[in-house]
Design a protein around this motif. Sequence first.
Motif, PDB file in Angstrom:
ATOM      1  N   ASN A   1      11.210  14.462   3.295  1.00 24.29           N
ATOM      2  CA  ASN A   1      10.049  14.957   2.552  1.00 24.29           C
ATOM      3  C   ASN A   1      10.172  14.653   1.062  1.00 24.29           C
ATOM      4  N   GLN A   2      11.391  14.739   0.537  1.00 23.09           N
ATOM      5  CA  GLN A   2      11.598  14.439  -0.873  1.00 23.09           C
ATOM      6  C   GLN A   2      11.341  12.968  -1.169  1.00 23.09           C
ATOM      7  N   VAL A   3      11.774  12.085  -0.266  1.00 25.62           N
ATOM      8  CA  VAL A   3      11.538  10.655  -0.456  1.00 25.62           C
ATOM      9  C   VAL A   3      10.053  10.354  -0.452  1.00 25.62           C
ATOM     10  N   ARG A   4       9.324  10.954   0.449  1.00 26.36           N
ATOM     11  CA  ARG A   4       7.882  10.721   0.471  1.00 26.36           C
ATOM     12  C   ARG A   4       7.230  11.221  -0.817  1.00 26.36           C
ATOM     13  N   ARG A   5       7.661  12.391  -1.277  1.00 28.58           N
ATOM     14  CA  ARG A   5       7.097  12.900  -2.526  1.00 28.58           C
ATOM     15  C   ARG A   5       7.420  11.971  -3.694  1.00 28.58           C
TER      16      ARG A   5
ATOM     17  N   SER B   1       0.840  -1.189   0.000  1.00 27.87           N
ATOM     18  CA  SER B   1       0.000   0.000   0.000  1.00 27.87           C
ATOM     19  C   SER B   1       0.880   1.247   0.000  1.00 27.87           C
ATOM     20  N   LEU B   2       0.254   2.397  -0.168  1.00 28.99           N
ATOM     21  CA  LEU B   2       1.008   3.637  -0.214  1.00 28.99           C
ATOM     22  C   LEU B   2       1.728   3.888   1.103  1.00 28.99           C
ATOM     23  N   GLU B   3       1.037   3.685   2.211  1.00 28.69           N
ATOM     24  CA  GLU B   3       1.648   3.926   3.508  1.00 28.69           C
ATOM     25  C   GLU B   3       2.802   2.961   3.767  1.00 28.69           C
ATOM     26  N   GLU B   4       2.623   1.685   3.411  1.00 20.45           N
ATOM     27  CA  GLU B   4       3.706   0.716   3.579  1.00 20.45           C
ATOM     28  C   GLU B   4       4.896   1.054   2.688  1.00 20.45           C
ATOM     29  N   SER B   5       4.623   1.550   1.509  1.00 19.69           N
ATOM     30  CA  SER B   5       5.709   1.929   0.601  1.00 19.69           C
ATOM     31  C   SER B   5       6.512   3.101   1.165  1.00 19.69           C
ATOM     32  N   ILE B   6       5.819   4.062   1.765  1.00 16.32           N
ATOM     33  CA  ILE B   6       6.519   5.222   2.330  1.00 16.32           C
ATOM     34  C   ILE B   6       7.398   4.795   3.498  1.00 16.32           C
ATOM     35  N   VAL B   7       6.863   3.935   4.358  1.00 16.68           N
ATOM     36  CA  VAL B   7       7.641   3.479   5.515  1.00 16.68           C
ATOM     37  C   VAL B   7       8.850   2.667   5.052  1.00 16.68           C
ATOM     38  N   GLN B   8       8.663   1.798   4.075  1.00  9.66           N
ATOM     39  CA  GLN B   8       9.790   1.027   3.555  1.00  9.66           C
ATOM     40  C   GLN B   8      10.851   1.940   2.950  1.00  9.66           C
ATOM     41  N   ALA B   9      10.416   2.990   2.277  1.00 10.95           N
ATOM     42  CA  ALA B   9      11.384   3.931   1.705  1.00 10.95           C
ATOM     43  C   ALA B   9      12.181   4.633   2.794  1.00 10.95           C
ATOM     44  N   PHE B  10      11.516   5.027   3.891  1.00 13.11           N
ATOM     45  CA  PHE B  10      12.228   5.650   5.003  1.00 13.11           C
ATOM     46  C   PHE B  10      13.265   4.700   5.595  1.00 13.11           C
ATOM     47  N   ARG B  11      12.960   3.424   5.612  1.00 11.30           N
ATOM     48  CA  ARG B  11      13.896   2.453   6.178  1.00 11.30           C
ATOM     49  C   ARG B  11      15.050   2.127   5.236  1.00 11.30           C
ATOM     50  N   ASN B  12      14.781   2.131   3.952  1.00 11.08           N
ATOM     51  CA  ASN B  12      15.728   1.548   3.006  1.00 11.08           C
ATOM     52  C   ASN B  12      16.568   2.555   2.247  1.00 11.08           C
TER      53      ASN B  12
ATOM     54  N   LEU C   1      19.081  -2.578   4.801  1.00 15.02           N
ATOM     55  CA  LEU C   1      19.904  -1.399   5.040  1.00 15.02           C
ATOM     56  C   LEU C   1      19.947  -1.067   6.525  1.00 15.02           C
ATOM     57  N   SER C   2      18.793  -0.908   7.127  1.00 14.98           N
ATOM     58  CA  SER C   2      18.717  -0.651   8.563  1.00 14.98           C
ATOM     59  C   SER C   2      17.261  -0.766   8.981  1.00 14.98           C
ATOM     60  N   ASP C   3      17.058  -0.991  10.271  1.00 17.66           N
ATOM     61  CA  ASP C   3      15.687  -1.066  10.773  1.00 17.66           C
ATOM     62  C   ASP C   3      15.023   0.303  10.769  1.00 17.66           C
ATOM     63  N   ALA C   4      15.764   1.304  11.098  1.00 17.27           N
ATOM     64  CA  ALA C   4      15.227   2.668  11.104  1.00 17.27           C
ATOM     65  C   ALA C   4      16.389   3.622  10.926  1.00 17.27           C
ATOM     66  N   PRO C   5      16.198   4.722  10.230  1.00 13.04           N
ATOM     67  CA  PRO C   5      17.287   5.675  10.041  1.00 13.04           C
ATOM     68  C   PRO C   5      17.597   6.440  11.326  1.00 13.04           C
TER      69      PRO C   5
ATOM     70  N   SER D   1      13.739   1.305  -2.840  1.00 11.84           N
ATOM     71  CA  SER D   1      15.126   0.835  -2.825  1.00 11.84           C
ATOM     72  C   SER D   1      15.318  -0.371  -1.910  1.00 11.84           C
ATOM     73  N   ASN D   2      16.405  -1.111  -2.226  1.00 17.53           N
ATOM     74  CA  ASN D   2      16.884  -2.228  -1.408  1.00 17.53           C
ATOM     75  C   ASN D   2      15.823  -3.283  -1.156  1.00 17.53           C
ATOM     76  N   LEU D   3      15.017  -3.570  -2.166  1.00 19.67           N
ATOM     77  CA  LEU D   3      14.064  -4.660  -2.063  1.00 19.67           C
ATOM     78  C   LEU D   3      14.647  -5.863  -2.791  1.00 19.67           C
ATOM     79  N   PRO D   4      14.318  -7.112  -2.381  1.00 17.70           N
ATOM     80  CA  PRO D   4      13.376  -7.450  -1.312  1.00 17.70           C
ATOM     81  C   PRO D   4      14.033  -7.646   0.042  1.00 17.70           C
ATOM     82  N   THR D   5      15.354  -7.442   0.160  1.00 21.33           N
ATOM     83  CA  THR D   5      16.032  -7.774   1.412  1.00 21.33           C
ATOM     84  C   THR D   5      15.713  -6.787   2.526  1.00 21.33           C
ATOM     85  N   ASN D   6      15.571  -5.500   2.184  1.00 20.09           N
ATOM     86  CA  ASN D   6      15.326  -4.462   3.200  1.00 20.09           C
ATOM     87  C   ASN D   6      16.360  -4.530   4.317  1.00 20.09           C
TER      88      ASN D   6
END
Length: 632
Positions: free
Chosen positions: A537-541, A430-441, A628-632, A621-626
């Motif tokens: 903010n840029q990543v979310r956009r 979903s959109l929300e899951e994609s945003i959270v994954q982007a913040f992590r990865n 990079l880190s649990d949280a930035p 980014s960094n799919l499907p392994t995810n």
Amino acid sequence: MRVFRQIIGVGVGAAITLGNAAQSASAQPPAQSQDSLAPSNQLVELGPNVRSTSNTAAESASQAEQSIALNPQTSESQQQGGAKIASTPATKPEQASKPQQAAPASPSTLSQADSTPLKGLEPTETQQPSPIPPSNVPVPSSPVPILRGTPNESFPPLPPRGLLNTKPPASLEPNPNPLQFPTNPEDVRIEQTESITLQQAIDLARRNSQVLQIAGQQVEQSRAALREQQAALYPDLNFQMDASRSVSAGGELGIRARQRLFNSRANGTGQPADQAGTNFGNNSLNSTLQLNYDIDLFGRRRANIRAAEEQLRLRELDVERQAEQLRFDTAEAYYTLQNADGQVAIRQASVRNAEQSLRDAEALERAGVGTRFAVLQAQANLANEQQQLSVARRDQRVAQRRLAEILNISQSANLTAADPVEQAGSWRLSLEESIVQAFRNRPELEQQLVQRDISKQQRRSIQAGRLPQLSVGGSYNVLGQDPDDPAPFIPRGWADGYSIRASLTWSIFDGGAANARVKQRDADITIAESRFDQLRNQVRREVEQAYFGLESNFENIETSEAGVLQSREALRLARLRFQAGVGTQTDVIQAETDLTRAERNRLSAIINYNLGLSSLQRAVSNLPTNNLSDAP
């Protein structure tokens, strides 16, 4: 006379229709029905690399063609009926798997998609079974994204050393000499053309990219810098040995002076002068073993090591960023090449349609029911389509060389796309899951945090340098002397000694230089935090923009499919009306233009969908392994 001209027009139209049907039937197997014969204006002419994602058109009745030729008044009703059939959707709206659906498909849907050769296409109540296509015609598929085993099937797992096992052609490998400078036209002449898939293109890009090679060397450089800082954890041990032989010049002058004195005394007495002596040399061997160690009282050494570790992490994250960007650039160049290939195929089909219209206009003119104006219109339309075909071929060549540049292949090789033009996959988050994954990865976000940590460690090192610094050391000395003078009281032999020292240094006043460096590092910390906020903010956009574009392009595929079917049917009716003498050449040209536009829209929708999916993958980014880190 008017009735006679209509009778001639009907006869000529029927003759052209039967001639085209006979020509098409001679190229098809005898068992093939007339309903499945594709006229020259269909997408079948786009080549084997362009796959339609919609159902085939509804059954075309040969009796309707004859009735239109015999009774022109029925053309309007037939046109409306054909448009209604073409606009019938392939699947129900609730059956279409939109890209925003996060729930996985049911096992029944997956089993049905795997059991049918049409990738999920099932006959419904309002859908007639499509005729069996010939072997050289690509099988159309549903606009529903292909359901695979994982949500992100386009992300293969990373193999050892970061290389994919696609085994691209060895002839594409570049020259091992990076300083190769071609000086002859034969060195850059294209001698071979290789067809590669998208995964092979990504493989070649990872192997040959100068950007990744530079990033890898920067990682090795940072690793060596870290080892240099870690060397401060150990003491310095130095050994020095000096061997010398010396003969004093002053001693030689003194002996000469005494000899002159002895000579002057002996001149008056007549006795021989005494010898003043010999200037003896001195041989010595001095060996020193020295040990020094700085005691880190306030953490300056540890701060420098931590800063070097963070710098190495920053370089590693940059390699990840470059790899993800390289994957996106390669996919974008590959899809651009597919789009250029499709445009060439569409323009070739348009040229064939224009040639058919020109033949029809010339036949009607020879029969006396056509006009010279219609022939001139057809000739002008053919010239325009040939010009557009030339432009499309130019864009195709440019796209081929652009992909070759990104992959850094051999100078004498060219590339073509081997993958068919079809939907590359689906997005299950979903959109929300994609945003959270982007913040992590996203490595860009963690790079700013690493840069902040580097500035903190540098500030700590500067602050510790203002405090007292303690260093200890010791030395062990062995000295040996062997003078040439045989006198027993001259120093000779071997002796050893040692020394121990401790040094305390405190920079009490430096004119404010240390405070200025601390303020610079504080500013770097604030800048890194602000850039992190900006990049977040840029990543979310970027995620939202790619996600919304993917949804729009998915819907455009269904719409463009219906538009192609409707335009195809409209062109068929316009051509029949013109052959029967009740239509105009302008209607046929307009219908051909509409069909070309519809086919280009469908190709653009598929390519834009694939580009949108690649953009969304890059944004996360960094799919499907995810990993990079649990949280930035």
